[in-house]
Design an enzyme around this catalytic site. Structure first.
Site, PDB file in Angstrom:
ATOM      1  N   ASN A   1       0.856  -1.189   0.000  1.00 42.40           N
ATOM      2  CA  ASN A   1       0.000   0.000   0.000  1.00 42.40           C
ATOM      3  C   ASN A   1       0.887   1.233   0.000  1.00 42.40           C
ATOM      4  O   ASN A   1       2.115   1.123   0.065  1.00 42.40           O
ATOM      5  CB  ASN A   1      -0.951  -0.025   1.212  1.00 42.40           C
ATOM      6  CG  ASN A   1      -0.179  -0.084   2.503  1.00 42.40           C
ATOM      7  OD1 ASN A   1       0.535   0.836   2.862  1.00 42.40           O
ATOM      8  ND2 ASN A   1      -0.302  -1.209   3.219  1.00 42.40           N
TER       9      ASN A   1
ATOM     10  N   ASP B   1      -3.955  -6.597   5.407  1.00 46.87           N
ATOM     11  CA  ASP B   1      -4.921  -7.479   6.072  1.00 46.87           C
ATOM     12  C   ASP B   1      -4.864  -8.890   5.502  1.00 46.87           C
ATOM     13  O   ASP B   1      -5.181  -9.850   6.175  1.00 46.87           O
ATOM     14  CB  ASP B   1      -6.335  -6.908   5.912  1.00 46.87           C
ATOM     15  CG  ASP B   1      -6.501  -5.623   6.713  1.00 46.87           C
ATOM     16  OD1 ASP B   1      -5.878  -5.530   7.787  1.00 46.87           O
ATOM     17  OD2 ASP B   1      -7.213  -4.712   6.252  1.00 46.87           O
TER      18      ASP B   1
ATOM     19  N   LYS C   1       8.160 -16.819 -11.210  1.00 48.86           N
ATOM     20  CA  LYS C   1       7.498 -15.611 -11.723  1.00 48.86           C
ATOM     21  C   LYS C   1       6.324 -15.995 -12.634  1.00 48.86           C
ATOM     22  O   LYS C   1       6.478 -16.846 -13.525  1.00 48.86           O
ATOM     23  CB  LYS C   1       8.532 -14.790 -12.502  1.00 48.86           C
ATOM     24  CG  LYS C   1       8.010 -13.446 -12.898  1.00 48.86           C
ATOM     25  CD  LYS C   1       9.044 -12.646 -13.660  1.00 48.86           C
ATOM     26  CE  LYS C   1       8.348 -11.470 -14.306  1.00 48.86           C
ATOM     27  NZ  LYS C   1       9.079 -10.923 -15.410  1.00 48.86           N
TER      28      LYS C   1
ATOM     29  N   PRO D   1      -2.115 -12.141  10.534  1.00 49.08           N
ATOM     30  CA  PRO D   1      -2.373 -11.946  11.969  1.00 49.08           C
ATOM     31  C   PRO D   1      -2.621 -10.464  12.254  1.00 49.08           C
ATOM     32  O   PRO D   1      -1.979  -9.604  11.635  1.00 49.08           O
ATOM     33  CB  PRO D   1      -1.070 -12.401  12.636  1.00 49.08           C
ATOM     34  CG  PRO D   1      -0.032 -12.394  11.564  1.00 49.08           C
ATOM     35  CD  PRO D   1      -0.745 -12.600  10.271  1.00 49.08           C
ATOM     36  N   ASP D   2      -3.557 -10.176  13.159  1.00 49.77           N
ATOM     37  CA  ASP D   2      -3.764  -8.778  13.578  1.00 49.77           C
ATOM     38  C   ASP D   2      -2.811  -8.514  14.743  1.00 49.77           C
ATOM     39  O   ASP D   2      -3.046  -8.944  15.874  1.00 49.77           O
ATOM     40  CB  ASP D   2      -5.223  -8.535  13.984  1.00 49.77           C
ATOM     41  CG  ASP D   2      -5.483  -7.046  14.200  1.00 49.77           C
ATOM     42  OD1 ASP D   2      -4.637  -6.369  14.824  1.00 49.77           O
ATOM     43  OD2 ASP D   2      -6.525  -6.558  13.732  1.00 49.77           O
ATOM     44  N   ILE D   3      -1.706  -7.835  14.441  1.00 54.90           N
ATOM     45  CA  ILE D   3      -0.624  -7.667  15.414  1.00 54.90           C
ATOM     46  C   ILE D   3      -1.108  -6.880  16.632  1.00 54.90           C
ATOM     47  O   ILE D   3      -0.897  -7.276  17.782  1.00 54.90           O
ATOM     48  CB  ILE D   3       0.583  -6.948  14.750  1.00 54.90           C
ATOM     49  CG1 ILE D   3       1.021  -7.725  13.508  1.00 54.90           C
ATOM     50  CG2 ILE D   3       1.737  -6.787  15.730  1.00 54.90           C
ATOM     51  CD1 ILE D   3       2.019  -6.999  12.621  1.00 54.90           C
TER      52      ILE D   3
ATOM     53  N   PHE E   1      -3.774   2.964  15.162  1.00 51.91           N
ATOM     54  CA  PHE E   1      -4.069   4.006  14.180  1.00 51.91           C
ATOM     55  C   PHE E   1      -5.214   3.537  13.302  1.00 51.91           C
ATOM     56  O   PHE E   1      -5.327   2.341  13.005  1.00 51.91           O
ATOM     57  CB  PHE E   1      -2.834   4.309  13.325  1.00 51.91           C
ATOM     58  CG  PHE E   1      -2.027   5.450  13.873  1.00 51.91           C
ATOM     59  CD1 PHE E   1      -1.353   5.316  15.070  1.00 51.91           C
ATOM     60  CD2 PHE E   1      -1.967   6.666  13.208  1.00 51.91           C
ATOM     61  CE1 PHE E   1      -0.624   6.370  15.604  1.00 51.91           C
ATOM     62  CE2 PHE E   1      -1.235   7.731  13.727  1.00 51.91           C
ATOM     63  CZ  PHE E   1      -0.563   7.586  14.919  1.00 51.91           C
TER      64      PHE E   1
ATOM     65  N   LYS F   1     -10.419  -3.949  18.787  1.00 49.38           N
ATOM     66  CA  LYS F   1      -9.026  -4.320  19.051  1.00 49.38           C
ATOM     67  C   LYS F   1      -8.706  -4.319  20.542  1.00 49.38           C
ATOM     68  O   LYS F   1      -7.618  -4.744  20.934  1.00 49.38           O
ATOM     69  CB  LYS F   1      -8.079  -3.353  18.324  1.00 49.38           C
ATOM     70  CG  LYS F   1      -8.384  -3.227  16.842  1.00 49.38           C
ATOM     71  CD  LYS F   1      -7.189  -3.423  15.971  1.00 49.38           C
ATOM     72  CE  LYS F   1      -7.615  -3.351  14.515  1.00 49.38           C
ATOM     73  NZ  LYS F   1      -6.661  -3.910  13.584  1.00 49.38           N
TER      74      LYS F   1
HETATM   75  O1  C5P Z   1      -8.104  -3.046  11.148  1.00 54.44           O
HETATM   76  P1  C5P Z   1      -7.225  -1.976  10.623  1.00 54.44           P
HETATM   77  O2  C5P Z   1      -6.166  -2.455   9.713  1.00 54.44           O
HETATM   78  O3  C5P Z   1      -7.937  -0.791  10.038  1.00 54.44           O
HETATM   79  O4  C5P Z   1      -6.529  -1.409  11.962  1.00 54.44           O
HETATM   80  C1  C5P Z   1      -5.530  -0.499  11.947  1.00 54.44           C
HETATM   81  C2  C5P Z   1      -4.690  -0.644  13.191  1.00 54.44           C
HETATM   82  O5  C5P Z   1      -4.391  -2.001  13.451  1.00 54.44           O
HETATM   83  C3  C5P Z   1      -3.343   0.028  13.009  1.00 54.44           C
HETATM   84  O6  C5P Z   1      -2.896   0.456  14.271  1.00 54.44           O
HETATM   85  C4  C5P Z   1      -2.490  -1.109  12.455  1.00 54.44           C
HETATM   86  O7  C5P Z   1      -1.115  -0.893  12.699  1.00 54.44           O
HETATM   87  C5  C5P Z   1      -3.023  -2.318  13.220  1.00 54.44           C
HETATM   88  N1  C5P Z   1      -2.977  -3.581  12.476  1.00 54.44           N
HETATM   89  C6  C5P Z   1      -2.159  -4.605  12.898  1.00 54.44           C
HETATM   90  N2  C5P Z   1      -2.136  -5.804  12.236  1.00 54.44           N
HETATM   91  C7  C5P Z   1      -2.924  -5.989  11.152  1.00 54.44           C
HETATM   92  C8  C5P Z   1      -3.776  -4.972  10.708  1.00 54.44           C
HETATM   93  C9  C5P Z   1      -3.780  -3.769  11.382  1.00 54.44           C
HETATM   94  O8  C5P Z   1      -1.436  -4.418  13.875  1.00 54.44           O
HETATM   95  N3  C5P Z   1      -2.889  -7.147  10.540  1.00 54.44           N
END
Ligand code: C5P
Length: 398
Positions: free
Chosen positions: A209, A278, A288, A305-307, A323, A341
């Site tokens: 992105n 995501d 390739k 994974p959602d860190i 953020f 979150k």
């Molecule tokens: O769900 P979204 O991506 O909009 O959330 C944004 C927040 O979650 C940001 O703080 C981003 O750094 C964190 N995030 C994360 N891991 C992901 C997706 C988002 O830590 N896979």
């Protein structure tokens, strides 16, 4: 005016970059500083005391034996009431002198007799900078707590190119502003993620992105300025690491997750600024993808994974800040994200305004509601965000 009432002794030593000290005096005065100037004899050959006096609006000092101070204690008095001694430019000779603690002219004496901090902006030829004697002096000065503003690498007045070019006056002014930031996070350990991530499609293509990393780097810098020890885990960006910040480079979300896990222990604050992808490919192609097959490739995705959510859900989690870059309904989405979150604070902005830009307009959402930080440069926004975090931590302690 960010530096209103700050008392600075500006020392000028002999070097061609001395002419830039004149613009710096002007900028410092404009920012609200009281600027007292002391010049070495060599400095007066490059720029006149009359110029400096006109810009500072006060007497310029050059002589250790100046009879204008009644008891001849000028070497002590002139730096005693100051908040910062700033030497611009600092020549190789002057740095050597103060590394040894010599006091054979007015400025060196004022440096030695000061009670406040010392910042120097070195300026010299690249060979002089690289000389082991200079490098040895720099190490000594760093150990003594002297703060360095620059130098940078680039074209030099002597026609050579390399390290030793003095920072521009506005960059030195930014360093002075940084130095005066309140140490709201002294003793804290702060972990920051920044930039985009890259999810491989095949060996040469990625999904990413347009995050520039500027906001996350500003947060890391502001945290360092506020006295924290800072680790910055960054996706691929073209930004210089802020001074004093430990940086770990990653590419994919999974790598970022692994590095966050490794660095989390002992962190007091986790600020997740990174624009983490995501989704990733379930199975990236190992060769390739060729156009020649004539078929559009079919990409199958799975969730990353959602860190942030993972960190926030841990027992003894650090104070977490998320953020939210939204393209619409900022408030509604930010509030929902905060709940989902499980983080105490979300900093929200409009993605189309924030991505890649130098300015931002953050709105914070916490348990007490909504707080606008106005609009301004990302570093300024980051400082305000951290002041808010420090305030929340302070309240939580009570
Ligand atoms: O769900 P979204 O991506 O909009 O959330 C944004 C927040 O979650 C940001 O703080 C981003 O750094 C964190 N995030 C994360 N891991 C992901 C997706 C988002 O830590 N896979």
């Amino acid at each position: 005016m960010t530096l209103t009432g700050k008392r600075i002794l500006l020392g000028v030593t002999g070097g061609i970059a001395a002419y830039k000290a004149a613009s710096l005096v002007r900028a410092l005065v404009k920012s609200g500083c009281d600027v007292r100037v002391a010049m070495t004899e060599a400095a007066t050959r490059f720029v006149t005391p009359v110029t400096m006096q006109a810009l500072a609006g006060q007497t310029v000092w050059t002589d250790l034996w100046d009879p204008r101070i009644a008891d001849n204690m000028s070497h002590i008095e002139l730096s005693r009431d100051r908040d910062l001694v700033l030497v611009v430019p600092a020549s190789a000779d002057f740095l050597a002198k103060i590394a040894l603690g010599l006091a054979d002219d007015l400025l060196a004496t004022l440096v030695l007799a000061r009670r406040c901090g010392l910042m120097v902006a070195p300026a010299m030829n690249v060979e002089m900078w690289d000389n082991p004697a200079t490098q040895r002096n720099l190490r000594t000065l760093r150990e003594d707590g002297v703060v360095f503003a620059g130098p940078a690498a680039g074209d030099q007045a002597c026609g050579e190119t390399g390290m030793g070019r003095m920072l521009e006056p506005e960059q030195i002014l930014a360093e002075v502003e940084a130095w005066f930031q309140p140490k709201l996070l002294a003793g804290k350990r702060v972990l920051v993620t920044a930039g985009p991530t890259e999810e491989p499609i095949d060996p040469v293509r990625v999904i990413t992105n347009s995050s520039s990393g500027k906001m996350g780097f500003a947060v890391a810098r502001a945290a360092r300025e506020a006295g924290a020890s800072v680790t910055l885990i960054s996706g691929p960006v073209a930004l210089a690491t802020p001074e004093g910040v430990a940086r770990v480079n990653v590419r994919s979300a999974q790598q970022m997750f692994n590095e966050v896990k490794a660095a989390l222990e002992g962190s007091d604050i986790f600020i997740s600024v990174a624009a983490v992808a995501d989704w990733k490919l379930k199975k990236p192609f190992d060769k390739k993808i060729k156009k020649s097959s004539g078929l559009a490739p079919v990409l199958e995705f799975e969730e990353n994974p959602d860190i942030l959510a993972w960190v926030a859900s841990r027992k003894n989690a650090p104070f977490c800040v998320g953020f939210a870059a939204e393209s619409e309904k900022v408030e509604e989405n930010a509030k929902a994200k905060r709940a989902k979150k499980g983080v105490p604070l979300i900093a929200a902005n409009l993605a189309q305004e924030a991505l890649g830009a130098d300015d931002n307009a953050l709105t914070l959402f916490d348990a007490r509601g909504k707080h606008s930080l106005g609009r301004g440069p990302k570093l300024e926004q980051a400082r305000k965000l951290l002041a808010h975090v420090a305030g929340m931590l302070q309240k939580a302690k009570r």
